[in-house]
Design a protein around this motif. Sequence first.
Motif, PDB file in Angstrom:
ATOM      1  N   ARG A 238     109.068 -79.426  -2.710  1.00 33.54           N
ATOM      2  CA  ARG A 238     109.425 -78.165  -2.153  1.00 33.54           C
ATOM      3  C   ARG A 238     110.780 -78.318  -1.541  1.00 33.54           C
ATOM      4  NH1 ARG A 238     106.075 -76.418   3.187  1.00 33.54           N
ATOM      5  NH2 ARG A 238     107.214 -77.934   4.014  1.00 33.54           N
TER       6      ARG A 238
ATOM      7  N   PHE B  69     113.508 -75.934  -3.532  1.00 32.52           N
ATOM      8  CA  PHE B  69     114.381 -74.651  -3.090  1.00 32.52           C
ATOM      9  C   PHE B  69     115.677 -74.854  -2.948  1.00 32.52           C
ATOM     10  CE2 PHE B  69     110.068 -73.006  -1.821  1.00 32.52           C
ATOM     11  CZ  PHE B  69     110.329 -71.868  -2.201  1.00 32.52           C
TER      12      PHE B  69
ATOM     13  N   GLU C 195     122.330 -70.211  -7.445  1.00 37.56           N
ATOM     14  CA  GLU C 195     123.111 -69.777  -8.232  1.00 37.56           C
ATOM     15  C   GLU C 195     124.347 -69.014  -8.072  1.00 37.56           C
ATOM     16  OE1 GLU C 195     120.756 -68.114 -11.484  1.00 37.56           O
ATOM     17  OE2 GLU C 195     120.114 -70.044 -12.089  1.00 37.56           O
TER      18      GLU C 195
ATOM     19  N   VAL D 278     123.341 -67.666  -4.552  1.00 29.46           N
ATOM     20  CA  VAL D 278     122.093 -66.903  -4.119  1.00 29.46           C
ATOM     21  C   VAL D 278     120.776 -68.021  -4.337  1.00 29.46           C
ATOM     22  CG1 VAL D 278     120.650 -65.171  -4.653  1.00 29.46           C
ATOM     23  CG2 VAL D 278     122.869 -64.950  -4.795  1.00 29.46           C
ATOM     24  N   ILE D 279     119.965 -68.334  -3.572  1.00 30.48           N
ATOM     25  CA  ILE D 279     118.966 -69.316  -3.917  1.00 30.48           C
ATOM     26  C   ILE D 279     118.011 -68.442  -4.694  1.00 30.48           C
ATOM     27  CG2 ILE D 279     116.863 -70.150  -2.461  1.00 30.48           C
ATOM     28  CD1 ILE D 279     119.179 -71.912  -1.678  1.00 30.48           C
ATOM     29  N   VAL D 280     117.528 -69.069  -5.642  1.00 30.75           N
ATOM     30  CA  VAL D 280     116.656 -68.722  -6.684  1.00 30.75           C
ATOM     31  C   VAL D 280     115.093 -69.520  -6.480  1.00 30.75           C
ATOM     32  CG1 VAL D 280     116.140 -68.236  -9.362  1.00 30.75           C
ATOM     33  CG2 VAL D 280     118.531 -68.114  -8.188  1.00 30.75           C
ATOM     34  N   PRO D 281     114.252 -68.791  -5.923  1.00 33.60           N
ATOM     35  CA  PRO D 281     113.093 -69.767  -5.674  1.00 33.60           C
ATOM     36  C   PRO D 281     112.355 -69.983  -7.001  1.00 33.60           C
ATOM     37  CG  PRO D 281     112.668 -67.375  -4.952  1.00 33.60           C
ATOM     38  CD  PRO D 281     114.198 -67.364  -5.462  1.00 33.60           C
TER      39      PRO D 281
ATOM     40  N   ILE E 174     109.347 -70.192  -9.667  1.00 32.17           N
ATOM     41  CA  ILE E 174     108.461 -68.749 -10.326  1.00 32.17           C
ATOM     42  C   ILE E 174     107.121 -69.258 -10.195  1.00 32.17           C
ATOM     43  CG2 ILE E 174     110.238 -68.160 -11.999  1.00 32.17           C
ATOM     44  CD1 ILE E 174     108.977 -69.367 -14.054  1.00 32.17           C
ATOM     45  N   TRP E 175     106.936 -70.393  -9.551  1.00 28.40           N
ATOM     46  CA  TRP E 175     105.187 -70.807  -9.194  1.00 28.40           C
ATOM     47  C   TRP E 175     104.940 -70.669  -8.037  1.00 28.40           C
ATOM     48  CZ3 TRP E 175     108.523 -73.441 -12.805  1.00 28.40           C
ATOM     49  CH2 TRP E 175     109.134 -74.394 -12.175  1.00 28.40           C
ATOM     50  N   ARG E 176     103.675 -70.682  -7.572  1.00 26.19           N
ATOM     51  CA  ARG E 176     103.400 -71.081  -6.178  1.00 26.19           C
ATOM     52  C   ARG E 176     103.978 -72.327  -5.638  1.00 26.19           C
ATOM     53  NH1 ARG E 176      97.225 -72.455  -5.440  1.00 26.19           N
ATOM     54  NH2 ARG E 176      98.146 -74.466  -5.372  1.00 26.19           N
ATOM     55  N   VAL E 177     104.468 -72.209  -4.492  1.00 31.50           N
ATOM     56  CA  VAL E 177     104.977 -73.393  -3.703  1.00 31.50           C
ATOM     57  C   VAL E 177     104.138 -73.867  -2.722  1.00 31.50           C
ATOM     58  CG1 VAL E 177     107.147 -74.086  -2.151  1.00 31.50           C
ATOM     59  CG2 VAL E 177     107.426 -72.297  -4.035  1.00 31.50           C
TER      60      VAL E 177
ATOM     61  N   PRO F 148      93.465 -74.488  -4.356  1.00 28.04           N
ATOM     62  CA  PRO F 148      93.122 -74.287  -5.579  1.00 28.04           C
ATOM     63  C   PRO F 148      94.029 -74.257  -6.909  1.00 28.04           C
ATOM     64  CG  PRO F 148      93.036 -72.192  -4.669  1.00 28.04           C
ATOM     65  CD  PRO F 148      93.605 -73.310  -3.589  1.00 28.04           C
TER      66      PRO F 148
ATOM     67  N   HIS G   4      97.297 -71.134 -11.054  1.00 27.45           N
ATOM     68  CA  HIS G   4      97.974 -70.866 -12.421  1.00 27.45           C
ATOM     69  C   HIS G   4      98.251 -72.133 -13.018  1.00 27.45           C
ATOM     70  CE1 HIS G   4     101.680 -72.149 -10.334  1.00 27.45           C
ATOM     71  NE2 HIS G   4     101.444 -71.470  -9.059  1.00 27.45           N
TER      72      HIS G   4
ATOM     73  N   THR H  66     103.283 -72.500 -14.575  1.00 26.61           N
ATOM     74  CA  THR H  66     102.615 -71.423 -14.827  1.00 26.61           C
ATOM     75  C   THR H  66     102.705 -71.339 -16.560  1.00 26.61           C
ATOM     76  OG1 THR H  66     104.803 -69.941 -15.684  1.00 26.61           O
ATOM     77  CG2 THR H  66     103.773 -69.823 -13.178  1.00 26.61           C
TER      78      THR H  66
ATOM     79  N   GLY I 143      99.132 -63.676 -17.358  1.00 22.64           N
ATOM     80  CA  GLY I 143      99.883 -64.711 -16.163  1.00 22.64           C
ATOM     81  C   GLY I 143     100.142 -66.000 -16.831  1.00 22.64           C
TER      82      GLY I 143
END
Lengths: 693, 693
Positions: free
Chosen positions: B21, B25, B29, B32-35, B37-40, B333, B336, B340, B394
């Motif tokens: 994590r 994070f 770029e 700008v922070i680009v989080p 694209i999946w569950r963190v 659980p 994805h 992803t 998804g």
Amino acid sequence: MGDKQAQWIWYPGDFEIWLRREVEFRRDERGVIVPPIWRVDGPYTSVRFRKTFVTDTGETVKFSADGAMRLQVNGATPDRIPEEGIWFGKGEYALTVEVHHLTRVPSLFVQGETLVSDDSWEVSQLFFSGFVKAGKAGFTDAAVPPSDFRLETMPIEPVKIEPGDRSLFLDFGRQTFGYMQLHDIEGEGKIRLVYGESEEEANDFENCETFDELVISSKKGQEAIVQHSRALRYVRISWEEGVSIDRASLLYEYLPVEYRGSFRCSNDTMNRIWDVAAYTLHLNTREFFLDGLKRDRWVWSGDAYQSYLMNYYLFFDLPTTRRTIVALRGKDPVDHHLNTILDYSLYWFMGLKDYYLYTGDLSFIREQYGRMIGLMDYCINRTNADGMLEGQPGDWVFVDWADIEKEGELAFEQMLFCLSLETVSMFAELLGEAETVVRYHFMAGQLRGHIQNIFWDEEQEAYIHRRVNGAIDSSVTRHPNMMALLFGFLDPTKKKTVKRSVMLNPAVPAITTPYMRFYELAAMCEIGEHAYVLDEMLGYWGGMLELGATSFWEEYDPHATLSEQYAMYGRKYGKSLCHAWGASPLYLTGKYFLGVTPAKPGYEEILIRPALGGLEWMEGKVPVPAGEVALYMDTTTIRVSVPAGTGRLQFRSGRSPESIGGVLYRLEPNLYELRLDKPGHEYVVYYAAEENR
Amino acid sequence: MGDKQAQWIWYPGDFEIWLRREVEFRRDERGVIVPPIWRVDGPYTSVRFRKTFVTDTGETVKFSADGAMRLQVNGATPDRIPEEGIWFGKGEYALTVEVHHLTRVPSLFVQGETLVSDDSWEVSQLFFSGFVKAGKAGFTDAAVPPSDFRLETMPIEPVKIEPGDRSLFLDFGRQTFGYMQLHDIEGEGKIRLVYGESEEEANDFENCETFDELVISSKKGQEAIVQHSRALRYVRISWEEGVSIDRASLLYEYLPVEYRGSFRCSNDTMNRIWDVAAYTLHLNTREFFLDGLKRDRWVWSGDAYQSYLMNYYLFFDLPTTRRTIVALRGKDPVDHHLNTILDYSLYWFMGLKDYYLYTGDLSFIREQYGRMIGLMDYCINRTNADGMLEGQPGDWVFVDWADIEKEGELAFEQMLFCLSLETVSMFAELLGEAETVVRYHFMAGQLRGHIQNIFWDEEQEAYIHRRVNGAIDSSVTRHPNMMALLFGFLDPTKKKTVKRSVMLNPAVPAITTPYMRFYELAAMCEIGEHAYVLDEMLGYWGGMLELGATSFWEEYDPHATLSEQYAMYGRKYGKSLCHAWGASPLYLTGKYFLGVTPAKPGYEEILIRPALGGLEWMEGKVPVPAGEVALYMDTTTIRVSVPAGTGRLQFRSGRSPESIGGVLYRLEPNLYELRLDKPGHEYVVYYAAEENR
């Protein structure tokens, strides 16, 4: 600033879940943090808001986020967002804003002329997951994001100060809550504060539940605010040599609420009970409806369920109700019962039903619908072959702090489960989810059958307590029988039977907690025993007042001495002396004496069935969405008004009653009804009270 | 301090998940922070450790926690824990320690004489959930909890400095990574740093991928370290009037690792390729095996899978491998696919298989077993009626950055899925989970049948690309065919056929990413085409070197001009010029030229099948758990030694070979084997190389 009002938005539920985490990790016992015994959820750490925005004239839009923000306009990311905002010329824009924060609620505030952040925005917790309507709670100040939410405070002074040798002993006159402030501190050394809900506790450092220690260094006239909020009436402040303190006060912390309900009657003790109950509920109505002030200050579903009901008769504070409901449900997946307690999952559904009944707010129910189904499916997955719930490994079957058996299929739990299934089925119907209706309706019907066939004992004329491994345990407890009286598991004949065979039967063990007295006394009112209930209130709650209570307790044994009253959980001062479930007289007086209930959701139709229960007179107000129902009643006169909608006043009279400006209907011998069709109008009825009613 | 070595412990996986994590994070770029694209995922915020402790003599035990700590000794909570520790007299103690932290890894350090924190402690994330063995990673300093983990740094100086008008242009001579340090700053104003992996990028503020801006205020001789770590070779530092900067350097950040593998040969370009590949892999071997240095620096399962394999031939760094595997799997659980991406879930299983094969470490596999089953069940729940995986809503079906169809059942994905099922089945067998073996073995067998029956095209003599909605799409791509060559989906006859019909067939679209060239060239080696692979390496990777590469790239088109090389994802400098998957020559030389592979898990038996592939000579080392395999080979001599276990050297010889002190076996005409039974002994073989091998 634009014309439209913007507010902070977030992933729905995340503010409440964040706030619960903040609150529940404040439990500190003698300097040691005690974490909750259930899974602690947090908000999603990164979320993505989206909105399509059309402007015909062009406008400047300001963006603020609590967390790292990434704005995309039609798929492109501007390098940075100027404080004065971004100009959007005439056109259509697809906006997405990602916000990320590890510890606070990732949230967004957008202020343009026509474009503002509100629940017309959508949000997802993942790139690939579905978008839902953004969450909000009315935070409209761009400078105050939701994670800055704090209760109000105001300074209060002790009513008595006893100076001692390097010490002060303060009495604030009644139970209170907040942050101690020390004024004009001088010197260097340690200061200790020992808190007491009782005088004994504040003078017993070895056994007290909470204390604070501060190390200060000499600054002339320094002031210190203790970091932790504490429940107290008394505090003993002592300090080492080399330190001096001039005085101390309390920064009282509270949720601003309006006391919309009221109750006054011919019995002064009852009036004091109502006042202390109102204060008790207010102290426990905070970020959420908490269980008690002193000890864990966690959010418990079974406790909260009763607070919701009391609240409908006092504050009618819906934001706190919604915050509590949302926070209790937590995040998916459900992997244990709410608070780990079987019955506490079930009260959650029942609380939603009451919310709808008292407020008529179906939009909130719609928002919770998916989470409702999720929790119900969790419960259903844990039923046995007969579709009944019994404790599984990891479940806490609570029911009550009482010496009752908890293994196997408890009649009490099946009744709550049945009501929960019926609740979900009802909402599914209201929301047009036909398949779900069929499924849960069928299960509820089957369960009603089981409850009747398995647990009703013809010989004892009572619901028996439980079945274990297929074998009936025919002992009788009050618990399922009072639920049966309250929630329609008995026909009128059996109601009378159960009153005799269980409720007034001294052979059935007595209820000892105010928690279960809530249901017991409500059940007695349901069968018309108002006089009995009034006596019980005067005895039980009046008993606490006689012992000097300034707020109502977690537990009270009328037969114990004062010094025995403070112990619980094996600890000398373990008992909470300000516990929400102690405030049930608010509910009993409002619902059963003033007799005001919603006949249709949201009080669209108001049913008023007042009962004096032996009082000479009473008067009071009950809040409803549109205002307050006002009622005065003595043995010959009733005066009543409703603020909106229609009302029906039902009352018993020993003679044919008269009304000025209203039409009276006779429903049964001695039972009359007056239709209240004129909102705001005070209807007056002359009648003759039946004895003991 | 006690006699035994204590170390920090936590809920297993939580350190790795926390660290991921932190790392993911950091993607920034242009400010700008680009989080991700999946569950963190984050660590559990509160956990409970437990241990039963018996002392015969008594001892003092110190407790430290990263987070709020609540110790219970036989159910009682001491008020506070003195820094000097708690004395435990002779006796037996049940200890539980709850630790809570919102943002760091809740972790525990216990130091007594005999009682220390280690993985004999158990931990649960909930009161009511099961306890598991505590997690650890060798953090033995009580003052440095796991969440203080940082990579090492050291200052490095630019090799070239060009002063300009209020600016400096620095060249560090090759690709590097770290935090810029500015020295002797004076004045007040803004400083801008524009980073470039290429010189063009560092001089192109408008289009560069990363820059930093600092606002400094006058302190004479001030030094500043930029907050963000950056990938760069060049940096343009410029500042406003009123500011002056004397010089700048870089705080190079790196993971300390040992270069245990080596490779040298008669071709100088190949030697340079190997060196640059090793440096490329090292730069991307950090908290985890990252994809690339400049851009997202996220952890991608498909990229990491190749890094694991390269790593086995260079660092044999197992902690980073384990950290990456654990972090990628994340928390339950599973909702994805990893990253992803459908294929990226499958590479995770394959990575575990390789881990076991190269290390023999079954205990780590046992720790991951439950999570392995959980991810596999997620995959199985998404199979279609034929038990095959195709992209669901998804899912990202990636395969490769190539112009190929991705809808429907891809032969490529079914092969990875089959290998994954076989892997889980194998581990279930090793761990004695008989029922699981049966289940997955059956599914894998069925899938192998489908792969053969549905996707093999007799006419084209190739695996076709896919089936969509039941209809065969008979186009042929290299992707499934090279996987078939590598992973046993072809018999020896068909292998030869596919080499001709697909691999050397110019009508089948070429592979363009180093990512897929990894498999393509490995597949060519599997069918003995070492000379072809050497040529390809010299051409493709040598081509990057000719363009001045100092690390290998995310993508390379030999036909494009230099200025065209930097663009990707529609951005002028979007391409990463230091990408882990560019380092595959490490793997190809180690596994297929030096020819070293584990014949049994953990190299208990070492197979060495060297091949010169047209080189005059080569020498090198390959790390194994017990040390290094050393090999020298020219066209007439082979010298080889193994550090432990037994080895088998297999080689082709045009004449009857001789060995000093070893016994030679002839396996086939021209194929010989020498048993290496004496660890540490250098065996020498005289032979005659066959042409082109």
